[in-house]
Design an enzyme around this catalytic site. Sequence first.
Site, PDB file in Angstrom:
ATOM      1  N   TYR A  82      94.073 -98.185 -16.549  1.00  0.00           N
ATOM      2  CA  TYR A  82      92.801 -98.152 -16.204  1.00  0.00           C
ATOM      3  C   TYR A  82      91.821 -98.705 -16.876  1.00  0.00           C
ATOM      4  O   TYR A  82      90.366 -98.844 -16.618  1.00  0.00           O
ATOM      5  CB  TYR A  82      92.325 -96.601 -15.909  1.00  0.00           C
ATOM      6  N   THR A  83      92.130 -99.156 -18.172  1.00  0.00           N
ATOM      7  CA  THR A  83      91.221 -99.486 -19.159  1.00  0.00           C
ATOM      8  C   THR A  83      91.437-101.046 -19.418  1.00  0.00           C
ATOM      9  O   THR A  83      92.576-101.651 -19.274  1.00  0.00           O
ATOM     10  CB  THR A  83      91.438 -98.718 -20.483  1.00  0.00           C
TER      11      THR A  83
END
Length: 748
Positions: free
Chosen positions: A141-142
């Site tokens: 997600y990052t």
Amino acid sequence: MAKKTKRTTEVIDKLPDNTHIAGAGLVESQRITDTLETNYMPYVMTVILSRAIPEIDGFKPSHRKLLYTMYKMGLLTGARTKSANIVGATMKLNPHGDAAIYETMVRLSRGYQALLHPYVDSKGNFGRAYSSDMEYAASRYTEAKLDPIAAELFRDIDRDTVDFIDNYDSTMKEPTLLPVSFPSILVNNNVGIAVGMASSICSFNLQEVCDTAIALMKDPEHDISDTLKAPDFPGGGLIVYRREEMEKIYSTGRGGVRVRSVYSYDKAANCIDITQIPPTTTVEAIIKKMTELVKNGKVREISDVRNEIGLNGLKITIDLKRGVDPDRLMNKLFAMTPLEDTFSCNFNILIAGVPRVMGVREILEEWTAFRMECVRRRVYFDLSRAKDKLHLLQGLSKILLDIDKAIRIIRSTDEESEVVPNLMIGFGIDEIQAEYVAEIRLRHLNREYILKRTEEIGKLESDIREMEEILGSAARVRGIIVDELREISKKYGQPRRSQLLYASEMTEFSEEEKEEVPDYPCTFFFTAEGYFKKITPQSLRMSGEQKLKEGDRIIQTVESSNAKDLLFFTAQGTVYKAKASDFPDTKASVMGDYVAGKLGFEERETAFHMVVTADYSGMLVFFFENGKAAKVELSAYATKTNRRRLVGAYSDKSPVVAIVHIAEDTEFLLTSTSGRRLLMHTGAVSVKATRNTQGVQIMTLKGSHRLERVELFEEGMVAKPNRYRTKTLPAAGAMPSAEDVGEQLTLT
């Protein structure tokens, strides 16, 4: 001399069906020292050298492998990429799980806020160093890339400035160190725990570190404290500055740095906002400790405490009660909570594979020596390239004398393999020069091109002389480093985040400092079920019947004041201490506070007696069922550390019949289950030093009889007192006379 290993074999089990496995069923014993040497010591060395202790470039191997992977992925410029991609690529150099690699990247990121100068420019939820509850998001997600300052970590890494080695499977090369162009070892904090040793390096301001390194290169006797004021932490805070302690850290590499939280008082809302905390704690740890203090009654000025971390960053809000001095409260909290904490320094660094604890001066000297070697290798690399290029251009300049001749030689050569030898013979140049000339395109065989190229010869000769002078002069090398440090300081420097608070300007909280407790008259009520009430005289006059739990009764009523201490003795041989001010004023119409719950009794502990005191004067007399009595000074229950629970409050060898607090020795009337009475004077019992003494025998009891009742003697209680007195103790006492037979009040 070879070590002798004792071998012992023992058949453990027989193998079925004539099956034979070599060594199966045998036990081999060896010395514990051999096991440690062959099994444990390699692990120890691996942890020390390859995991926990940073090297002079400021990185542990896991940091270095991650950053170098990102550099090779081209993440120094351009857009960010998914963190999962970075983690996967790093596994080619770092053979560990993806979780460990990702956690390393999180700690280096800008979003995590653990470093003064983060090396990873992050996007997404990377958690926060100051909060244990804010978990970072999964790597899918990052996104991340290298921060601009990371360019200084890899400056000239492709110019042979550091050594490269094979990775774990010999499929790639990785640097042993990064050629950092500033002392990153001191700029960003680094903590690691190895086997038998640890490392804990605090962070310093980049500009101050660069200025100090420059000053030491110019003057080895430079006073470090003049340019390096104190550590500088990412989360700010106030550093309690004592010059002698700071100089100890600078000289030995060991010591502690006290850091205080930064707060402000909002008068309108009557609350304190804490916006900076020490780097060694978290918001949750601080709030938990304050909650415990409020619950235990040690801090009464707080009405509420909240975690208000938001988009603006860290914030803890403390709501105050009316009339509270915020500065005085904060001094108290600094002493009792992690709002003030100490960062323990242990500057343990690997130098040439050997862990060494060094002061700041020695660290900067080692870094300077390392950086000088990097610059020399870079200059030597450039010198070799320049010499090679000069050599080629010198051959090209000879072609300038007769281009037509070069063309004729090439055209007249029948075989391609003879072109280079013929050029060497025709122009008197070596093979490398001839190869270079032979590779020139046909379009470049003109005077203009050759003249432009040969014009570089003069500049190259000048550059070569310059580089040779640099290699021959340590001062010139240091000058290059100084210029680079000034450039970095100007480009990436930032103001201090941690300000200094000089110790002479501080107001310390003293444990002896007594909190002002309002003192006013009140009456204490203690019940058989362990309930306590504190009622003021006015409320007592206005109230009616006492409300009690069904089946409960009041066993003690004491007229006293709010500033007294209370001791609650339990049937399990312990005593719990409290202050009357810990309990709220109440009314007769309420049941009161359940002492066991209020003071946090252990399971199955019940209070049966209360003692009220202000100065712990006087004595306690314990009467036991076995006819013994013990006399202990009440001061034995006073403690300097304000402990709430004391074990061994009295002897548990026999059940207690009564506990009596007396100011001076007096007489008591004892009655046994056999009906006998004994009038004894407590002066006959010596004072014991230990609280749990078994006491001395006062009344002799026969058979299964026991001491049943103890009463404070008053004139008129019996018709003939001398009937029950005795010259010696222990004594059996006397049966009551006809006129003394009657109902007696029981003292408990």
